[in-house]
Design an enzyme around this catalytic site. Structure first.
Site, PDB file in Angstrom:
ATOM      1  N   THR A 184      -1.799   6.404 -51.509  1.00  0.00           N
ATOM      2  CA  THR A 184      -1.845   7.246 -49.787  1.00  0.00           C
ATOM      3  C   THR A 184      -3.211   7.924 -49.974  1.00  0.00           C
ATOM      4  OG1 THR A 184      -0.892   8.992 -48.169  1.00  0.00           O
ATOM      5  CG2 THR A 184      -0.596   9.418 -50.931  1.00  0.00           C
ATOM      6  N   ASP A 185      -3.334   7.952 -48.721  1.00  0.00           N
ATOM      7  CA  ASP A 185      -4.586   9.044 -48.062  1.00  0.00           C
ATOM      8  C   ASP A 185      -4.457  10.856 -48.214  1.00  0.00           C
ATOM      9  OD1 ASP A 185      -2.924  10.313 -46.506  1.00  0.00           O
ATOM     10  OD2 ASP A 185      -4.659   9.480 -44.466  1.00  0.00           O
ATOM     11  N   GLU A 186      -3.217  11.381 -48.554  1.00  0.00           N
ATOM     12  CA  GLU A 186      -2.723  12.605 -49.248  1.00  0.00           C
ATOM     13  C   GLU A 186      -3.171  12.875 -50.392  1.00  0.00           C
ATOM     14  OE1 GLU A 186       0.601  14.091 -47.947  1.00  0.00           O
ATOM     15  OE2 GLU A 186       1.413  12.260 -46.388  1.00  0.00           O
ATOM     16  N   TYR A 223       4.162  16.026 -53.728  1.00  0.00           N
ATOM     17  CA  TYR A 223       4.404  14.171 -53.347  1.00  0.00           C
ATOM     18  C   TYR A 223       3.403  14.210 -53.065  1.00  0.00           C
ATOM     19  CZ  TYR A 223       3.409  10.093 -50.405  1.00  0.00           C
ATOM     20  OH  TYR A 223       3.162   8.814 -49.738  1.00  0.00           O
ATOM     21  N   LYS A 275       1.740  11.154 -56.601  1.00  0.00           N
ATOM     22  CA  LYS A 275       1.387   9.589 -56.578  1.00  0.00           C
ATOM     23  C   LYS A 275      -0.317  10.141 -56.694  1.00  0.00           C
ATOM     24  CE  LYS A 275       2.068   6.487 -53.443  1.00  0.00           C
ATOM     25  NZ  LYS A 275       3.077   5.683 -53.967  1.00  0.00           N
TER      26      LYS A 275
END
Ligand code: NAD
Ligand code: DAU
Length: 351
Positions: free
Chosen positions: A132-134, A157, A161
């Site tokens: 993810t870009d997060e 989260y 990741k």
């Protein structure tokens, strides 16, 4: 790559996984093994149209079970892995971070370890981690996340990741595990569980329920239609460079409040409502803890190296998505019965 190579796809019964699964099964280039635990987010209904394909098998199981995963690799000569299984919802990670460490970090380690032992440093394999870009944190008004942006995860989260991304690269560096990673922006489209912004709002508009917008609704996300992401995943799996990272984004930034206005207007038209009816349901609620302000992806590497770009305009993608939820009322009713009500009350009542 061998003909009809066997690949393991994890999380194939989930939102993005089911679209990836459909794409790969239809090409008929591979034999696909779908490993999924069928958590609340996994749904075999998402795969009804392809479940009888001769190049497909489903295995219910937990990626965190080291012995089971090891046995799976011993019994199957996997050419590659596309790893999507995860706990994926930021709000749930805030109330239950441990589960996210378990699935996203320990589960990824379990797969990496089994792949390392089974592939024994052979270069003719590929471990693909869908991320993810997060992991890059949060942007201010300017700039974009690129593949070289330093990691700065801010929620449980995204920290889980980021950790799993680091382990994938560490296995590449230490044990020579052939790997590739992609970091995508927010996906939307059919089959998304109605805890995420767009399907939650579609469900609430249909049921004339309040539309809970966190804070003032000024946070910005970069939206990508799920089938465009699945196409990127196929390209990266087949043509991405070993050890490389690719950012995937929609070139499509929206402030939450503007997005919900657009969605309300599309739905009012389809429901035969007077324009403005659904906007009246918008309710500003307490902000998400540590809410990242803005995500925006620079996907130019994927474009210049592999020729990928998103195919749909947002208004078109959103309309297709709304149509899917109207046409699949049973799917929506099924996933919002049972435990969903409990979830909804816990997260939204008296927020
Ligand atoms: P999802 O929550 O819809 O699906 C996750 C799937 O993983 C479900 O089928 C679930 O049953 C399965 N799963 C969970 N724990 C498991 C376990 N222990 N063992 C086996 N299976 C398990 O998720 P999604 O939105 O489709 O996201 C898929 C992947 O893409 C995730 O890794 C997520 O981090 C990443 N991602 C998602 C988005 C997005 O916008 N949804 C964007 C970027 C990256
Ligand atoms: O950026 C990629 C990520 O996008 C993925 O890695 C995650 O798996 C995926 O869940 C998504 O994370 P977000 O937190 O951005 O998505 P979500 O749909 O939960 O929220 C989108 C925005 O809408 C965010 O700013 C929070 C806000 N929001 C969300 C919900 C559920 C609301 O205002 N109200 C809501 O009820």
């Amino acid at each position: 790559m061998p003909k009809r190579a066997k690949i393991l796809i994890t999380g194939g019964a989930g939102f993005i996984g089911s679209h990836v699964m459909r794409r790969f099964i239809k090409t008929d280039k591979y034999h696909i093994v779908n490993l999924d635990k069928l958590t609340y987010a996994g749904n075999l209904e998402n795969l009804k149209d392809i479940e009888d394909s001769s190049n497909y098998e489903f295995i219910k199981g937990d990626i965190c079970d080291f012995e089971f995963v090891k046995g799976l690799f011993t019994r199957n000569n996997f050419y590659g892995v596309i790893h999507l299984a995860a706990e994926s919802h930021v709000d749930r990670s805030i109330s239950n971070p441990i589960e996210f460490i378990q699935t996203n970090v320990v589960g990824t380690m379990s797969l990496l370890n089994a792949a390392k032992n089974s592939w024994n440093q052979s270069a003719n394999h590929r471990f693909y981690h869908v991320s993810t870009d997060e992991v890059y944190g949060s942007l201010g008004d300017e700039g974009f996340f690129s593949e070289t942006t330093p990691y700065d995860p801010k929620s449980p989260y995204s920290a889980s990741k980021a950790s799993s991304d680091h382990f994938v690269r560490a296995y590449g560096n230490t044990y020579g595990l052939p790997h590739v990673i992609s970091n995508s922006s927010n996906n939307y489209g059919p089959n998304q569980f109605p805890e995420k912004l767009i399907p939650l709002m579609i469900h609430n508009i249909k049921n004339r329920k309040p539309l809970p917008i966190y804070g003032k609704g000024y946070n910005i996300r970069d939206w990508l239609y799920v089938e465009d992401h699945a196409r990127a995943i196929e390209l990266i799996f087949e043509q991405g460079g070993n050890g490389e990272t690719y950012n995937v984004g929609g070139f499509n930034e929206w402030k939450n409040i503007d997005l919900i206005h657009l969605l309300c207007d599309i739905m009012d038209k389809k429901l035969g409502n007077e324009q403005g009816t659904s906007r009246k349901l918008i309710t500003l609620v307490k902000d998400r803890a540590g809410h990242d302000m803005r995500y925006a992806i620079d996907a130019s590497k994927l474009n210049s190296e592999l020729g990928w770009k998103p195919s749909l305009q947002f208004a078109e993608g959103l309309e297709k998505t709304v149509d899917w939820y109207f046409e699949n009322e049973k799917w929506l009713n099924d996933v919002t019965s049972g435990d969903y009500q409990k979830y909804y009350e816990e997260y939204y009542t008296n927020r």
